[in-house]
Design a protein around this motif. Structure first.
Motif, PDB file in Angstrom:
ATOM      1  N   ASN A  35      28.756  64.929  33.104  1.00 27.53           N
ATOM      2  CA  ASN A  35      28.892  64.154  34.336  1.00 27.53           C
ATOM      3  C   ASN A  35      28.536  62.682  34.188  1.00 27.53           C
ATOM      4  N   ILE A  36      27.475  62.378  33.495  1.00 28.65           N
ATOM      5  CA  ILE A  36      26.989  61.001  33.451  1.00 28.65           C
ATOM      6  C   ILE A  36      27.508  60.260  32.222  1.00 28.65           C
ATOM      7  N   ALA A  37      27.405  60.862  31.061  1.00 21.96           N
ATOM      8  CA  ALA A  37      27.914  60.192  29.865  1.00 21.96           C
ATOM      9  C   ALA A  37      29.437  60.251  29.804  1.00 21.96           C
ATOM     10  N   GLY A  38      30.029  61.286  30.413  1.00 20.21           N
ATOM     11  CA  GLY A  38      31.475  61.459  30.322  1.00 20.21           C
ATOM     12  C   GLY A  38      32.247  60.961  31.521  1.00 20.21           C
ATOM     13  N   ILE A  39      32.046  61.592  32.681  1.00 16.93           N
ATOM     14  CA  ILE A  39      32.891  61.338  33.851  1.00 16.93           C
ATOM     15  C   ILE A  39      32.509  60.073  34.621  1.00 16.93           C
ATOM     16  N   ALA A  40      31.220  59.846  34.853  1.00 18.28           N
ATOM     17  CA  ALA A  40      30.782  58.728  35.694  1.00 18.28           C
ATOM     18  C   ALA A  40      31.313  57.368  35.240  1.00 18.28           C
ATOM     19  N   PRO A  41      31.301  57.054  33.945  1.00 18.78           N
ATOM     20  CA  PRO A  41      31.838  55.743  33.555  1.00 18.78           C
ATOM     21  C   PRO A  41      33.355  55.638  33.755  1.00 18.78           C
ATOM     22  N   VAL A  42      34.049  56.751  33.593  1.00 19.50           N
ATOM     23  CA  VAL A  42      35.505  56.744  33.784  1.00 19.50           C
ATOM     24  C   VAL A  42      35.839  56.447  35.243  1.00 19.50           C
ATOM     25  N   LEU A  43      35.039  57.010  36.157  1.00 20.90           N
ATOM     26  CA  LEU A  43      35.264  56.773  37.587  1.00 20.90           C
ATOM     27  C   LEU A  43      34.732  55.421  38.053  1.00 20.90           C
ATOM     28  N   GLY A  44      33.901  54.796  37.228  1.00 20.96           N
ATOM     29  CA  GLY A  44      33.315  53.519  37.601  1.00 20.96           C
ATOM     30  C   GLY A  44      31.999  53.642  38.351  1.00 20.96           C
ATOM     31  N   ILE A  45      31.407  54.827  38.342  1.00 17.05           N
ATOM     32  CA  ILE A  45      30.121  55.026  39.021  1.00 17.05           C
ATOM     33  C   ILE A  45      29.002  54.364  38.227  1.00 17.05           C
ATOM     34  N   THR A  46      29.081  54.467  36.906  1.00 18.02           N
ATOM     35  CA  THR A  46      28.096  53.837  36.029  1.00 18.02           C
ATOM     36  C   THR A  46      28.809  52.957  35.012  1.00 18.02           C
ATOM     37  N   GLU A  47      28.019  52.192  34.306  1.00 21.14           N
ATOM     38  CA  GLU A  47      28.543  51.286  33.297  1.00 21.14           C
ATOM     39  C   GLU A  47      28.751  51.954  31.942  1.00 21.14           C
ATOM     40  N   GLY A  48      28.364  53.210  31.827  1.00 23.72           N
ATOM     41  CA  GLY A  48      28.413  53.907  30.544  1.00 23.72           C
ATOM     42  C   GLY A  48      27.047  53.871  29.903  1.00 23.72           C
ATOM     43  N   GLU A  49      26.732  54.906  29.159  1.00 25.26           N
ATOM     44  CA  GLU A  49      25.374  55.062  28.651  1.00 25.26           C
ATOM     45  C   GLU A  49      25.032  54.086  27.531  1.00 25.26           C
ATOM     46  N   ILE A  50      25.994  53.669  26.746  1.00 29.10           N
ATOM     47  CA  ILE A  50      25.699  52.674  25.703  1.00 29.10           C
ATOM     48  C   ILE A  50      25.368  51.340  26.354  1.00 29.10           C
ATOM     49  N   ALA A  51      26.175  50.941  27.339  1.00 23.68           N
ATOM     50  CA  ALA A  51      25.908  49.684  28.052  1.00 23.68           C
ATOM     51  C   ALA A  51      24.616  49.777  28.857  1.00 23.68           C
ATOM     52  N   ALA A  52      24.299  50.954  29.363  1.00 25.38           N
ATOM     53  CA  ALA A  52      23.078  51.126  30.155  1.00 25.38           C
ATOM     54  C   ALA A  52      21.829  50.924  29.303  1.00 25.38           C
TER      55      ALA A  52
END
Length: 154
Positions: free
Chosen positions: A104-121
């Motif tokens: 959900n967080i490392a995979g889907i959330a950045p694709v949807l634009g909810i998060t910046e992605g875990e590497i960028a985070a």
């Protein structure tokens, strides 16, 4: 209480616990911008909700969504327990929380634009997000086991 009901109740309780932890962590400065705030920002970006219902209203929408997702993810727990019956609730919850985080967080959330992605985070924020997911799943599993074992003992 039936296993699925207990797991869903456990999920809602875990949702309340993780919401409290994120709130306290954010207010105390121990945590960075938490995932619930990322979700509130995303809801507003997609719907313009703050203009209509304000920040508090948008936060309520996110909170209700969080509790619903918590119950839904809890509902999967009995099937996971059947696949790994020898695991303790803490071990099962840790594995399940890690899997939820990864998908959900490392995979889907950045694709949807909810998060910046875990590497960028960065490691701190990514670690906080992972820990919240593990806490969520462990609390769900422990509460569900307590609710079902108390019925079995009667």
């Amino acid at each position: 209480m039936q296993r699925h009901q207990a797991a869903m109740v456990g999920g809602v309780i875990a949702g309340l616990v993780t919401s409290a932890v994120m709130f306290a962590g954010r207010k105390s400065g121990l945590m960075t911008k938490t995932l619930d705030r990322d979700a509130v920002d995303w809801i507003d970006d997609v719907t313009g909700s703050r203009e209509v219902i304000g920040d508090t209203g948008t936060s309520v929408v996110e909170f209700v969504n969080h509790l619903g997702a918590s119950a839904a993810f809890g509902a999967a727990l009995p099937a996971l327990k059947e696949m790994a019956p020898s695991l303790s609730p803490v071990a099962l919850g840790t594995l399940y929380g890690t899997a939820l985080y990864a998908v959900n967080i490392a995979g889907i959330a950045p694709v949807l634009g909810i998060t910046e992605g875990e590497i960028a985070a960065g490691p701190r924020k990514a670690g906080e997000r992972w820990a919240i997911h593990v806490l969520q799943a462990v609390v769900t599993a422990v509460v569900a086991e307590r609710l079902t074992s108390s019925v079995a003992k009667r």
